[in-house]
Write a protein that holds these residues in place. Structure first.
Motif, PDB file in Angstrom:
ATOM      1  N   ASN A 133      86.653   2.219 -64.055  1.00  8.59           N
ATOM      2  CA  ASN A 133      87.081   0.862 -64.369  1.00  8.59           C
ATOM      3  C   ASN A 133      88.443   0.816 -65.063  1.00  8.59           C
ATOM      4  OD1 ASN A 133      84.697  -0.177 -63.296  1.00  8.59           O
ATOM      5  ND2 ASN A 133      83.629  -0.094 -65.262  1.00  8.59           N
ATOM      6  N   LEU A 134      89.067   1.960 -65.234  1.00  4.36           N
ATOM      7  CA  LEU A 134      90.409   1.993 -65.823  1.00  4.36           C
ATOM      8  C   LEU A 134      91.453   1.610 -64.780  1.00  4.36           C
ATOM      9  CD1 LEU A 134      90.172   5.389 -67.755  1.00  4.36           C
ATOM     10  CD2 LEU A 134      89.880   3.098 -68.720  1.00  4.36           C
ATOM     11  N   SER A 135      92.631   1.224 -65.239  1.00 11.76           N
ATOM     12  CA  SER A 135      93.742   0.981 -64.315  1.00 11.76           C
ATOM     13  C   SER A 135      94.235   2.319 -63.766  1.00 11.76           C
ATOM     14  CB  SER A 135      94.878   0.264 -65.040  1.00 11.76           C
ATOM     15  OG  SER A 135      95.520   1.149 -65.951  1.00 11.76           O
ATOM     16  N   GLY A 136      95.075   2.248 -62.746  1.00 15.60           N
ATOM     17  CA  GLY A 136      95.601   3.484 -62.158  1.00 15.60           C
ATOM     18  C   GLY A 136      96.345   4.325 -63.175  1.00 15.60           C
ATOM     19  N   GLY A 137      97.162   3.681 -63.992  1.00 20.47           N
ATOM     20  CA  GLY A 137      97.908   4.408 -65.014  1.00 20.47           C
ATOM     21  C   GLY A 137      97.011   5.027 -66.063  1.00 20.47           C
ATOM     22  N   GLN A 138      95.979   4.298 -66.453  1.00 22.65           N
ATOM     23  CA  GLN A 138      95.040   4.824 -67.449  1.00 22.65           C
ATOM     24  C   GLN A 138      94.230   5.997 -66.892  1.00 22.65           C
ATOM     25  OE1 GLN A 138      93.082   1.126 -68.161  1.00 22.65           O
ATOM     26  NE2 GLN A 138      94.571   0.444 -69.690  1.00 22.65           N
ATOM     27  N   LYS A 139      93.890   5.921 -65.615  1.00 22.32           N
ATOM     28  CA  LYS A 139      93.189   7.048 -64.984  1.00 22.32           C
ATOM     29  C   LYS A 139      94.071   8.301 -64.997  1.00 22.32           C
ATOM     30  CE  LYS A 139      90.329   4.319 -61.800  1.00 22.32           C
ATOM     31  NZ  LYS A 139      90.144   3.894 -60.393  1.00 22.32           N
ATOM     32  N   GLN A 140      95.370   8.113 -64.728  1.00 16.34           N
ATOM     33  CA  GLN A 140      96.272   9.262 -64.743  1.00 16.34           C
ATOM     34  C   GLN A 140      96.384   9.838 -66.139  1.00 16.34           C
ATOM     35  OE1 GLN A 140      97.978  10.611 -61.757  1.00 16.34           O
ATOM     36  NE2 GLN A 140      97.720  12.184 -63.317  1.00 16.34           N
ATOM     37  N   MET A 141      96.466   8.980 -67.139  1.00 16.86           N
ATOM     38  CA  MET A 141      96.502   9.436 -68.530  1.00 16.86           C
ATOM     39  C   MET A 141      95.249  10.237 -68.861  1.00 16.86           C
ATOM     40  SD  MET A 141      97.888   6.023 -70.449  1.00 16.86           S
ATOM     41  CE  MET A 141      99.537   5.370 -70.176  1.00 16.86           C
ATOM     42  N   LEU A 142      94.091   9.736 -68.421  1.00 14.60           N
ATOM     43  CA  LEU A 142      92.831  10.437 -68.687  1.00 14.60           C
ATOM     44  C   LEU A 142      92.810  11.792 -67.997  1.00 14.60           C
ATOM     45  CD1 LEU A 142      89.985  10.602 -69.825  1.00 14.60           C
ATOM     46  CD2 LEU A 142      89.181   9.224 -67.880  1.00 14.60           C
ATOM     47  N   ALA A 143      93.296  11.850 -66.764  1.00  9.07           N
ATOM     48  CA  ALA A 143      93.304  13.119 -66.029  1.00  9.07           C
ATOM     49  C   ALA A 143      94.145  14.162 -66.750  1.00  9.07           C
ATOM     50  CB  ALA A 143      93.828  12.894 -64.613  1.00  9.07           C
ATOM     51  N   ILE A 144      95.325  13.761 -67.217  1.00 15.84           N
ATOM     52  CA  ILE A 144      96.208  14.692 -67.924  1.00 15.84           C
ATOM     53  C   ILE A 144      95.601  15.085 -69.265  1.00 15.84           C
ATOM     54  CG2 ILE A 144      98.463  14.936 -69.023  1.00 15.84           C
ATOM     55  CD1 ILE A 144      99.561  13.042 -66.835  1.00 15.84           C
ATOM     56  N   ALA A 145      95.124  14.088 -70.014  1.00 11.34           N
ATOM     57  CA  ALA A 145      94.576  14.347 -71.346  1.00 11.34           C
ATOM     58  C   ALA A 145      93.327  15.209 -71.281  1.00 11.34           C
ATOM     59  CB  ALA A 145      94.264  13.021 -72.043  1.00 11.34           C
ATOM     60  N   ARG A 146      92.497  14.962 -70.282  1.00 10.40           N
ATOM     61  CA  ARG A 146      91.260  15.737 -70.150  1.00 10.40           C
ATOM     62  C   ARG A 146      91.567  17.214 -69.901  1.00 10.40           C
ATOM     63  NH1 ARG A 146      87.023  15.024 -65.274  1.00 10.40           N
ATOM     64  NH2 ARG A 146      88.781  16.051 -64.279  1.00 10.40           N
ATOM     65  N   ALA A 147      92.615  17.476 -69.113  1.00 13.51           N
ATOM     66  CA  ALA A 147      93.013  18.872 -68.881  1.00 13.51           C
ATOM     67  C   ALA A 147      93.499  19.517 -70.175  1.00 13.51           C
ATOM     68  CB  ALA A 147      94.097  18.935 -67.809  1.00 13.51           C
ATOM     69  N   LEU A 148      94.236  18.744 -70.979  1.00 10.84           N
ATOM     70  CA  LEU A 148      94.900  19.316 -72.146  1.00 10.84           C
ATOM     71  C   LEU A 148      94.018  19.452 -73.378  1.00 10.84           C
ATOM     72  CD1 LEU A 148      98.373  17.631 -71.691  1.00 10.84           C
ATOM     73  CD2 LEU A 148      97.914  20.082 -71.645  1.00 10.84           C
ATOM     74  N   VAL A 149      92.761  18.994 -73.327  1.00 12.33           N
ATOM     75  CA  VAL A 149      91.875  19.308 -74.451  1.00 12.33           C
ATOM     76  C   VAL A 149      91.461  20.771 -74.386  1.00 12.33           C
ATOM     77  CG1 VAL A 149      91.026  16.970 -74.808  1.00 12.33           C
ATOM     78  CG2 VAL A 149      89.784  18.500 -73.251  1.00 12.33           C
ATOM     79  N   GLN A 150      91.673  21.390 -73.219  1.00 12.64           N
ATOM     80  CA  GLN A 150      91.538  22.839 -73.121  1.00 12.64           C
ATOM     81  C   GLN A 150      92.771  23.488 -73.755  1.00 12.64           C
ATOM     82  OE1 GLN A 150      88.791  24.211 -71.776  1.00 12.64           O
ATOM     83  NE2 GLN A 150      87.934  22.246 -71.158  1.00 12.64           N
ATOM     84  N   ASP A 151      92.638  24.731 -74.130  1.00 10.33           N
ATOM     85  CA  ASP A 151      93.752  25.459 -74.741  1.00 10.33           C
ATOM     86  C   ASP A 151      94.616  26.036 -73.616  1.00 10.33           C
ATOM     87  OD1 ASP A 151      95.435  26.672 -76.484  1.00 10.33           O
ATOM     88  OD2 ASP A 151      94.070  28.315 -77.021  1.00 10.33           O
ATOM     89  N   LEU A 152      95.564  25.221 -73.122  1.00 15.58           N
ATOM     90  CA  LEU A 152      96.362  25.594 -71.956  1.00 15.58           C
ATOM     91  C   LEU A 152      97.749  26.079 -72.348  1.00 15.58           C
ATOM     92  CD1 LEU A 152      95.652  22.631 -69.490  1.00 15.58           C
ATOM     93  CD2 LEU A 152      94.406  24.800 -69.705  1.00 15.58           C
TER      94      LEU A 152
END
Length: 233
Positions: A133-152
């Motif tokens: 239910n997020l906007s396209g931009g918010q989905k992209q933010m979530l995708a990036i942020a979700r990856a970066l909660v890992q120690d990358l």
């Protein structure tokens, strides 16, 4: 170089997609892969992650060859991947998407989460909203942020501006500029305005081969190169 590709050749079925791709990724920078549709940009990212393993050549990450390793082992070494379709869980809330991504809930993971929410305040605002239910931009933010909660140490991102409004393109670009100081980025991007704004280095792919590379300012000043391989007049 945090990452090096040496003469990578990758097939998808009978199709010879990558035909000797060679490139280096300096640490602490944004390296942009450019080229027309079908040039092999996404396949390059998938070859690095082991999702479409190269048939020949070497993928060297921090001095270690990883081209024969399965994706989960490559991910555990500190390489993240945000695909073009973002890969978030639409039926889960923002909070639940993060919970799934945080394999270890230690102090470091909590600090990274807090930084992501500071970087992307929309995610904090919609913490209990389902990802779908997020906007396209918010989905992209979530995708990036979700990856970066890992120690990358390295993040591969495929077409983050695709389908986004200009406002969200600017927000994503600003976030990538901040992220690179913590995590090296390899970016596939068709939006040349965004790519040239955030990129430190570029590599152009054409028909599965790298045909040009250098500092982004060099490409910005090379009208012939942009016209020939990117179709930019």
């Amino acid at each position: 170089m945090i990452l090096e590709l040496e003469q990578i050749e990758t097939f998808i079925g009978q199709h010879h997609i990558l035909q000797g791709v060679t490139l280096g990724v300096p640490e602490g920078e944004i390296s942009v892969l450019l080229g027309r549709n079908g040039a092999g940009k996404t396949t390059t990212l998938r070859s690095i992650m082991g999702m479409t393993p190269p048939a020949k050549g070497r993928v060297i990450y921090r001095g270690e060859e990883i081209q024969t390793r399965p994706p989960y082992q490559i991910a555990r070494k500190g390489i993240g991947y945000v695909p073009e379709d973002q890969g978030i869980f639409g039926d889960l809330t923002v909070a639940e998407n993060f919970k799934v991504a945080m394999s270890r809930k230690d102090q470091g993971a909590q600090e990274r989460l807090e930084w992501m929410l500071e970087l992307f305040p929309d995610l904090k605002m919609f913490w209990d909203r389902k990802g779908g239910n997020l906007s396209g931009g918010q989905k992209q933010m979530l995708a990036i942020a979700r990856a970066l909660v890992q120690d990358l140490s390295l993040l591969l991102i495929d077409e983050p501006s695709k389908g986004l409004s200009p406002v969200f393109v600017d927000k994503v670009a600003e976030s990538l500029e901040k992220i690179k100081h913590r995590t090296t980025i390899v970016l596939v991007e068709q939006n040349f305005h965004m790519a040239s704004a955030v990129g430190d280095r570029f590599t152009i792919l054409d028909d599965g081969q790298n045909v040009a590379s250098g500092r982004m300012e060099e490409l910005n000043n090379d009208e012939q190169l942009k016209r020939k391989y990117l179709g930019i007049a």
